[in-house]
Write an enzyme that holds these catalytic residues in place. Structure first.
Site, PDB file in Angstrom:
ATOM      1  N   LYS A   1     -93.326 -55.375 -13.291  1.00 38.97           N
ATOM      2  CA  LYS A   1     -92.381 -56.278 -13.936  1.00 38.97           C
ATOM      3  C   LYS A   1     -93.153 -57.196 -14.862  1.00 38.97           C
ATOM      4  O   LYS A   1     -94.304 -57.550 -14.584  1.00 38.97           O
ATOM      5  CB  LYS A   1     -91.644 -57.124 -12.887  1.00 38.97           C
ATOM      6  CG  LYS A   1     -90.768 -58.233 -13.482  1.00 38.97           C
ATOM      7  CD  LYS A   1     -90.279 -59.213 -12.429  1.00 38.97           C
ATOM      8  CE  LYS A   1     -89.544 -60.370 -13.094  1.00 38.97           C
ATOM      9  NZ  LYS A   1     -89.025 -61.344 -12.115  1.00 38.97           N
TER      10      LYS A   1
ATOM     11  N   GLU B   1     -84.844 -73.726 -10.055  1.00 37.35           N
ATOM     12  CA  GLU B   1     -85.852 -73.091  -9.206  1.00 37.35           C
ATOM     13  C   GLU B   1     -86.881 -74.090  -8.696  1.00 37.35           C
ATOM     14  O   GLU B   1     -87.652 -74.666  -9.471  1.00 37.35           O
ATOM     15  CB  GLU B   1     -86.563 -71.997 -10.008  1.00 37.35           C
ATOM     16  CG  GLU B   1     -87.515 -71.142  -9.210  1.00 37.35           C
ATOM     17  CD  GLU B   1     -87.980 -69.934 -10.006  1.00 37.35           C
ATOM     18  OE1 GLU B   1     -89.099 -69.470  -9.746  1.00 37.35           O
ATOM     19  OE2 GLU B   1     -87.231 -69.463 -10.885  1.00 37.35           O
TER      20      GLU B   1
ATOM     21  N   GLU C   1     -86.340 -56.419  -8.486  1.00 34.97           N
ATOM     22  CA  GLU C   1     -86.966 -57.554  -9.175  1.00 34.97           C
ATOM     23  C   GLU C   1     -87.030 -58.767  -8.245  1.00 34.97           C
ATOM     24  O   GLU C   1     -88.056 -59.461  -8.166  1.00 34.97           O
ATOM     25  CB  GLU C   1     -86.162 -57.891 -10.438  1.00 34.97           C
ATOM     26  CG  GLU C   1     -86.729 -59.048 -11.222  1.00 34.97           C
ATOM     27  CD  GLU C   1     -85.892 -59.415 -12.440  1.00 34.97           C
ATOM     28  OE1 GLU C   1     -86.183 -60.460 -13.055  1.00 34.97           O
ATOM     29  OE2 GLU C   1     -84.937 -58.663 -12.764  1.00 34.97           O
TER      30      GLU C   1
ATOM     31  N   ALA D   1     -91.351 -64.446 -10.952  1.00 39.72           N
ATOM     32  CA  ALA D   1     -90.085 -64.806 -11.593  1.00 39.72           C
ATOM     33  C   ALA D   1     -90.279 -65.286 -13.019  1.00 39.72           C
ATOM     34  O   ALA D   1     -89.367 -65.178 -13.849  1.00 39.72           O
ATOM     35  CB  ALA D   1     -89.367 -65.886 -10.773  1.00 39.72           C
TER      36      ALA D   1
ATOM     37  N   ARG E   1     -84.898 -73.204 -18.679  1.00 38.68           N
ATOM     38  CA  ARG E   1     -83.712 -73.700 -19.394  1.00 38.68           C
ATOM     39  C   ARG E   1     -84.076 -74.988 -20.114  1.00 38.68           C
ATOM     40  O   ARG E   1     -83.460 -76.039 -19.935  1.00 38.68           O
ATOM     41  CB  ARG E   1     -82.533 -73.931 -18.451  1.00 38.68           C
ATOM     42  CG  ARG E   1     -82.379 -72.893 -17.351  1.00 38.68           C
ATOM     43  CD  ARG E   1     -81.996 -71.497 -17.866  1.00 38.68           C
ATOM     44  NE  ARG E   1     -82.417 -70.496 -16.900  1.00 38.68           N
ATOM     45  CZ  ARG E   1     -81.740 -70.145 -15.819  1.00 38.68           C
ATOM     46  NH1 ARG E   1     -80.583 -70.705 -15.553  1.00 38.68           N
ATOM     47  NH2 ARG E   1     -82.203 -69.209 -15.001  1.00 38.68           N
TER      48      ARG E   1
ATOM     49  N   GLY F   1     -86.169 -66.895 -20.888  1.00 35.00           N
ATOM     50  CA  GLY F   1     -86.862 -65.627 -20.661  1.00 35.00           C
ATOM     51  C   GLY F   1     -86.023 -64.672 -19.848  1.00 35.00           C
ATOM     52  O   GLY F   1     -84.980 -65.037 -19.286  1.00 35.00           O
TER      53      GLY F   1
ATOM     54  N   GLU G   1     -78.823 -62.202 -21.915  1.00 31.88           N
ATOM     55  CA  GLU G   1     -79.178 -63.088 -20.801  1.00 31.88           C
ATOM     56  C   GLU G   1     -79.898 -64.329 -21.313  1.00 31.88           C
ATOM     57  O   GLU G   1     -79.601 -65.454 -20.889  1.00 31.88           O
ATOM     58  CB  GLU G   1     -80.058 -62.348 -19.789  1.00 31.88           C
ATOM     59  CG  GLU G   1     -80.473 -63.219 -18.620  1.00 31.88           C
ATOM     60  CD  GLU G   1     -81.317 -62.477 -17.592  1.00 31.88           C
ATOM     61  OE1 GLU G   1     -82.270 -63.083 -17.063  1.00 31.88           O
ATOM     62  OE2 GLU G   1     -81.024 -61.291 -17.325  1.00 31.88           O
TER      63      GLU G   1
ATOM     64  N   LYS H   1     -78.788 -68.349 -21.167  1.00 28.18           N
ATOM     65  CA  LYS H   1     -79.646 -69.372 -20.568  1.00 28.18           C
ATOM     66  C   LYS H   1     -79.880 -70.542 -21.523  1.00 28.18           C
ATOM     67  O   LYS H   1     -80.039 -71.688 -21.087  1.00 28.18           O
ATOM     68  CB  LYS H   1     -80.979 -68.754 -20.149  1.00 28.18           C
ATOM     69  CG  LYS H   1     -80.872 -67.854 -18.926  1.00 28.18           C
ATOM     70  CD  LYS H   1     -82.194 -67.173 -18.618  1.00 28.18           C
ATOM     71  CE  LYS H   1     -82.099 -66.323 -17.343  1.00 28.18           C
ATOM     72  NZ  LYS H   1     -83.358 -65.571 -17.080  1.00 28.18           N
TER      73      LYS H   1
END
Length: 454
Positions: A209, A258, A302, A364, A408, A422, A437, A441
């Site tokens: 990833k 997060e 993921e 992440a 963000r 991202g 996406e 964001k």
């Protein structure tokens, strides 16, 4: 902001005199104790702050802000204590020991900290504010800090009065600045090339990833009021942690869902957040999007990469590391994410900053394996500015604290703003879906700047 008995906002001169007068009276009984501290020692005085003088839920300014609306937390920092504006972790640990902490029972002083973006890397830097306004658990306090030196305590107290009056003033009501021009970096064609290069590298076994980022370079019609912008961002994103802090020659503002690490006593938790679906269109559309997210093999793989990487890093310094076998959903205003808290108990000799150094950056925001993703990104995209995918956090004198990943976000310098977002690229990723996406964001911050937030 103080409100008069008639229900009107007090005038600015009256307000300044009011708050400075209160602080002078509150500090006066402690002046001899502060003056009696040995030269060279760090000193903090923590006092309860009346809500009829200032309500931190909605008012107040700061060089540094940390707002967690859902938890009822607001930390506003003003100025920097001399010699403590860019501490490394070693200095913070060293200076905590001889710290003279004076208090009427109010909560502990704290420092703000940052860490650089992934994949550049770099060390944690901490800043101890000269004045801290703190709302936590329904209790408001003010923490005044200094290093005892040759400056008379009365002169330092005078500086506290002036700075407190400025911090206690309301933020400007208007945050929208209007967008004059916006440039996508990279443009759509280049974004597609990068996504396809990433999926090819994953198919070749070089990566599992990688997280690609994109920037929207915006020119505003006028410089925005950043304290007001942070407050409105908190209203629009109550489930996020809002940060505003100086960075390079400007200011970074972020709404992060997060938490990389949060410590209370010896308990440590890190939130694995990866896998994203939009919200909107009503409850039934939300439910279908959530079911599709939970059922998606790509999103689940993921997410699992992030969970296992966090648990592995916590195993190095924690006992009793554990997490649920199935992810939960984190529902925000415009997005929903797969979410798994990972818990552990810190071993003796380890603290929050140790955890942050081991955990950052997670897959992440970077990718997996960590070193391979970092190497690939350094050649695939320009460096990330404005602290995007770095860290912002706080740690108090008792060692408790939190670190949030800077997501963000936007970086402001006058009328110029760089908005960042991202997307995690896996083997199945599609160019247009990942572009959409990142657009979603960035939409919250962009709408606020345009003056059209939901």
């Amino acid at each position: 902001m103080r409100i008069s008995s008639a229900g009107n906002l007090v005038s600015q001169p009256e307000h300044d005199a009011d708050v400075s007068g209160w602080l002078a009276g509150a500090v006066d009984p402690w002046m001899d104790k502060i003056a009696g501290v040995a030269p060279g020692r760090l000193v903090s005085l923590s006092l309860d702050l009346p809500r009829d003088l200032l309500d931190l839920d909605g008012w107040g300014r700061g060089d540094r802000l940390w707002l967690s609306p859902r938890q009822g937390v607001a930390f506003l920092g003003g100025g920097e204590v001399a010699g403590h504006g860019a501490m490394d972790a070693a200095q913070w640990r060293r200076d905590r020991s001889p710290w003279a902490r004076l208090s009427d029972g109010a909560p502990a002083p704290l420092a703000f900290f940052t860490a650089p973006p992934a994949p550049q890397g770099g060390s944690i830097r901490l800043s101890l504010p000269e004045i801290l306004l703190r709302l936590d658990g329904g209790r408001q306090s003010i923490v005044l800090s200094l290093v005892r030196g040759e400056t008379p305590v009365q002169a330092v107290a005078g500086r506290w009065m002036t700075r407190f009056a400025a911090m206690a003033a309301p933020a400007a009501a208007e945050s929208g600045a209007g967008v004059e021009k916006a440039v996508h970096l990279p443009e759509r064609d280049e974004w597609g090339r990068r996504v396809r290069a990433a999926t090819s590298a994953i198919a070749a076994g070089r990566l599992a990833k990688v997280v690609l980022a994109r920037k929207l370079a915006v020119t505003l019609r006028r410089a925005p009021g950043l304290d007001a912008l942070a407050r409105k961002l908190a209203q629009d994103c109550p489930g996020c942690h809002i940060v505003k802090l100086p960075h390079e020659r400007g200011q970074a503002i972020a709404a992060s869902p997060e938490i990389l690490a949060a410590r209370r006593g010896q308990r440590l938790v890190s939130h694995a957040v990866a896998g994203t679906a939009p919200r909107g269109g009503g409850p039934e559309a939300d439910r279908r999007a959530a079911q599709a997210l939970l059922a998606s093999p790509k999103e689940r793989r993921e997410h699992r990469l992030v969970v296992e990487a966090i648990a592995g890093a916590m195993d190095e310094i924690c006992d009793e590391v554990g997490f649920a076998s199935t992810p939960d959903l984190m529902r925000l205003n415009r997005l929903q994410h797969l979410w798994t808290p990972v818990h552990g108990r810190l071993r003796e000799g380890h603290d929050l900053l140790d955890a942050v150094e081991r955990l950052h950056p997670t897959p992440a925001v970077l990718g997996f394996p960590k070193s391979a993703a970092a190497d690939w990104l350094r050649t695939a995209e320009p460096p990330r500015d404005g602290l995007y995918t770095g860290l912002a956090g706080w740690i108090d004198a008792d060692g408790d604290g939190e670190a949030a990943v800077v997501l963000r976000c936007a970086f402001f310098n006058g009328r110029e703003a760089h908005l960042w977002a991202g997307a995690g690229i896996m083997a199945e990723s599609e160019v247009e879906a990942e572009w959409a996406e990142t657009e979603l964001k960035m939409s919250t911050m962009l709408d606020l700047l345009q003056g059209s937030a939901s």
